[in-house]
Design a protein around this motif. Structure first.
Motif, PDB file in Angstrom:
ATOM      1  N   GLY A   1      -8.139 -95.558 -39.659  1.00  0.00           N
ATOM      2  CA  GLY A   1      -8.789 -94.289 -40.040  1.00  0.00           C
ATOM      3  C   GLY A   1      -9.323 -93.355 -38.830  1.00  0.00           C
ATOM      4  O   GLY A   1      -9.657 -92.257 -39.154  1.00  0.00           O
ATOM      5  N   GLY A   2      -8.873 -93.882 -37.771  1.00  0.00           N
ATOM      6  CA  GLY A   2      -8.943 -92.882 -36.504  1.00  0.00           C
ATOM      7  C   GLY A   2     -10.262 -93.165 -35.915  1.00  0.00           C
ATOM      8  O   GLY A   2     -11.154 -93.905 -36.392  1.00  0.00           O
ATOM      9  N   GLU A   3     -10.299 -92.630 -34.655  1.00  0.00           N
ATOM     10  CA  GLU A   3     -11.433 -92.575 -33.954  1.00  0.00           C
ATOM     11  C   GLU A   3     -12.619 -91.850 -34.485  1.00  0.00           C
ATOM     12  O   GLU A   3     -12.488 -90.729 -35.268  1.00  0.00           O
ATOM     13  N   LEU A   4     -13.700 -91.915 -34.009  1.00  0.00           N
ATOM     14  CA  LEU A   4     -15.081 -91.220 -34.449  1.00  0.00           C
ATOM     15  C   LEU A   4     -14.831 -89.708 -34.416  1.00  0.00           C
ATOM     16  O   LEU A   4     -15.073 -88.998 -35.097  1.00  0.00           O
TER      17      LEU A   4
ATOM     18  N   ALA B   1     -23.639 -87.192 -38.733  1.00  0.00           N
ATOM     19  CA  ALA B   1     -24.196 -87.823 -37.574  1.00  0.00           C
ATOM     20  C   ALA B   1     -25.000 -89.037 -37.821  1.00  0.00           C
ATOM     21  O   ALA B   1     -24.651 -90.120 -37.066  1.00  0.00           O
ATOM     22  N   THR B   2     -25.940 -89.061 -38.608  1.00  0.00           N
ATOM     23  CA  THR B   2     -26.811 -90.099 -38.642  1.00  0.00           C
ATOM     24  C   THR B   2     -26.175 -91.185 -39.506  1.00  0.00           C
ATOM     25  O   THR B   2     -26.309 -92.752 -39.223  1.00  0.00           O
ATOM     26  N   LYS B   3     -25.167 -90.735 -40.421  1.00  0.00           N
ATOM     27  CA  LYS B   3     -24.480 -92.036 -41.103  1.00  0.00           C
ATOM     28  C   LYS B   3     -23.385 -92.794 -39.955  1.00  0.00           C
ATOM     29  O   LYS B   3     -23.714 -93.961 -40.041  1.00  0.00           O
TER      30      LYS B   3
ATOM     31  N   LEU C   1     -13.935 -97.049 -34.426  1.00  0.00           N
ATOM     32  CA  LEU C   1     -12.804 -96.811 -35.220  1.00  0.00           C
ATOM     33  C   LEU C   1     -13.410 -96.858 -36.683  1.00  0.00           C
ATOM     34  O   LEU C   1     -14.085 -97.706 -36.852  1.00  0.00           O
ATOM     35  N   TYR C   2     -12.833 -96.045 -37.654  1.00  0.00           N
ATOM     36  CA  TYR C   2     -12.966 -96.081 -38.921  1.00  0.00           C
ATOM     37  C   TYR C   2     -11.917 -97.004 -39.634  1.00  0.00           C
ATOM     38  O   TYR C   2     -10.664 -96.941 -39.098  1.00  0.00           O
ATOM     39  N   TYR C   3     -12.142 -97.879 -40.450  1.00  0.00           N
ATOM     40  CA  TYR C   3     -11.460 -98.991 -40.905  1.00  0.00           C
ATOM     41  C   TYR C   3     -10.381 -98.100 -41.826  1.00  0.00           C
ATOM     42  O   TYR C   3      -9.173 -98.907 -41.405  1.00  0.00           O
TER      43      TYR C   3
ATOM     44  N   ASP D   1     -15.450 -93.210 -47.495  1.00  0.00           N
ATOM     45  CA  ASP D   1     -16.516 -94.322 -47.381  1.00  0.00           C
ATOM     46  C   ASP D   1     -16.274 -95.541 -46.390  1.00  0.00           C
ATOM     47  O   ASP D   1     -16.742 -96.440 -46.452  1.00  0.00           O
ATOM     48  N   SER D   2     -15.374 -95.133 -45.539  1.00  0.00           N
ATOM     49  CA  SER D   2     -14.938 -96.269 -44.567  1.00  0.00           C
ATOM     50  C   SER D   2     -15.995 -96.766 -43.776  1.00  0.00           C
ATOM     51  O   SER D   2     -16.752 -95.867 -43.351  1.00  0.00           O
ATOM     52  N   ARG D   3     -15.916 -98.129 -43.338  1.00  0.00           N
ATOM     53  CA  ARG D   3     -17.024 -98.538 -42.383  1.00  0.00           C
ATOM     54  C   ARG D   3     -16.492 -98.004 -40.968  1.00  0.00           C
ATOM     55  O   ARG D   3     -15.202 -98.095 -40.617  1.00  0.00           O
TER      56      ARG D   3
END
Length: 408
Positions: free
Chosen positions: A175-178, A193-195, A223-225, A230-232
């Motif tokens: 899912g890529g970096e933040l 941001a809070t999520k 990283l996003y999964y 809705d990715s963690r």
């Protein structure tokens, strides 16, 4: 693609041992599937300006301790790479089909693989390990990865070991970096941001409860999964992590200066005993970047950077901060506190009103433009001038009680 937010030339690594060995292992980095669409591939290549050229030279020169420079487009493991494929232990290839080379470094390779029975994708990291101390360093990272089981922490599926190689089978994060997600989505508000910060704080709370200190928390290691909304968000890269085995906080391993310069806590620079509070300081730096696109401590040389950190010299001045709420600024202030005893813990961040309310009382203004503008402005100006002590490849050791610079 990577967003390197820093003026230094890479990580500050622990002091090498008397035998010249040091920790050369990261956990998983960003693993991406090859984009079939030509336009998307073009966009990925255009993102070069967020990675410093000096870092690339350092990676190619073997300065990086882990996978190093990312390979943005996968390299099919075909006949030209047969020699590389032959390095894999038969036990590994019997269970996994090697698909593509997706990361490389001087001491490691990362491939995308597929489980032959379940067809589930994984990332396999091959580590070249030689000597007893090299194995011990690897076992430290493995000790952490084998203990963790949390949705916001990278997961280790299994391990294969031989005399000179270790194969880490890790979940594949695509899912890529933040910061990639922030820039690509077009809109970014405090609520967004809070999520992200709630997921990072949840992972840190779990790690700290286990006595694990990450010591290199930064946006590149978040990283996003998967690409979905809705990715963690998962914490990766435990190459510099430390697992507390007792309450002896004066242990040398906890005093060692290591990490990425812009995210180092003041107690690390002052060579004082450190704790999980160093991760919370780094979380404060990450929050500052998330809301403004700039670093709280941004100096032209490493000595100036360290002095600014030791003084706690940062501000909320500038156009990008005019639309940020007081609650958000207070959240950062509670993390970028010089006294680690007064710094918020991961548990306390999850109870902070800004996160609890999901920024409901904050402005709903889109912060994306100012964040992207600041990131691009920094990229256009290029890396700042370096003093000799911050040249690519220099590392810092504090075991002897003084800061020493030397080329790797």
């Amino acid at each position: 693609m990577a967003f390197i937010m820093g003026s230094g030339s890479g990580k500050v690594l622990p002091e090498p041992s008397k035998n010249g060995c040091f920790c050369l292992f990261h956990s998983v980095v960003n693993f991406k599937k090859q984009e079939a669409d030509g336009e998307e591939c073009k966009e990925k290549r255009q993102a070069w300006f967020w990675r410093r050229r000096s870092d690339r030279r350092a990676f190619r020169g073997g300065i990086s301790e882990g996978v190093g420079d990312s390979v943005h487009l996968e390299e099919p493991v075909t006949s030209p790479n047969a020699k590389f494929r032959a390095k894999f232990d038969p036990r590994v290839t019997a269970r996994y089909e090697i698909k593509a080379l997706i990361g490389r470094g001087s001491f490691s390779r990362v491939v995308r693989a597929e489980h032959r029975r379940t067809h589930q994708p994984f990332a396999i990291k091959l580590l070249e390990v030689k000597g007893q101390e090299g194995h011990e360093a690897c076992q430290t990272e493995l000790g952490v990865l084998r203990r963790v089981n949390h949705s916001n922490v990278i997961r280790l599926a299994e391990v294969f070991q031989t005399q000179h190689r270790v194969y880490l089978v890790l979940e594949l994060a695509t899912g890529g970096e933040l910061l990639e997600r922030v820039v690509s989505r077009g809109t970014f508000r405090e609520r967004d941001a809070t999520k992200a910060l709630m997921m990072v704080s949840s992972g840190l709370r779990y790690l700290h409860m286990l006595g694990v200190i990450h010591r290199d928390l930064k946006p590149e290691n978040l990283l996003y999964y998967h690409p979905g909304q809705d990715s963690r968000l998962i914490i990766t890269d435990f190459g510099l992590a430390y697992a507390e085995r007792s309450c002896r906080v004066k242990d040398w391993a906890v005093r060692t200066l290591c990490g990425t310069p812009e995210y180092l806590a003041p107690e690390m620079l002052a060579r004082r005993p450190c704790s999980s509070a160093v991760d919370m300081w780094a979380l404060g730096v990450i929050t500052y970047i998330l809301l403004s696109g700039s670093l709280p401590f941004d100096q032209s040389s490493r000595p100036r950077l360290f002095r600014a950190i030791l003084r706690g010299s940062y501000s909320f001045h500038g156009d990008s901060w005019r639309s940020v709420s007081t609650l958000a600024k207070g959240f950062i202030d509670r993390l970028l506190t010089l006294d680690p005893e007064r710094r918020m813990t991961a548990e306390e961040t999850l109870q902070h009103p800004w996160l609890v309310s999901m920024a409901a009382c904050s402005s709903n203004k889109n912060l994306h433009r100012s964040i992207s503008r600041n990131l691009q402005r920094r990229a256009r100006h290029g890396p700042p001038p370096r003093c000799p002590s911050s040249a690519p490849g220099s590392r810092i050791s504090t075991r002897s009680g003084s800061t020493t610079y030397f080329k790797g």
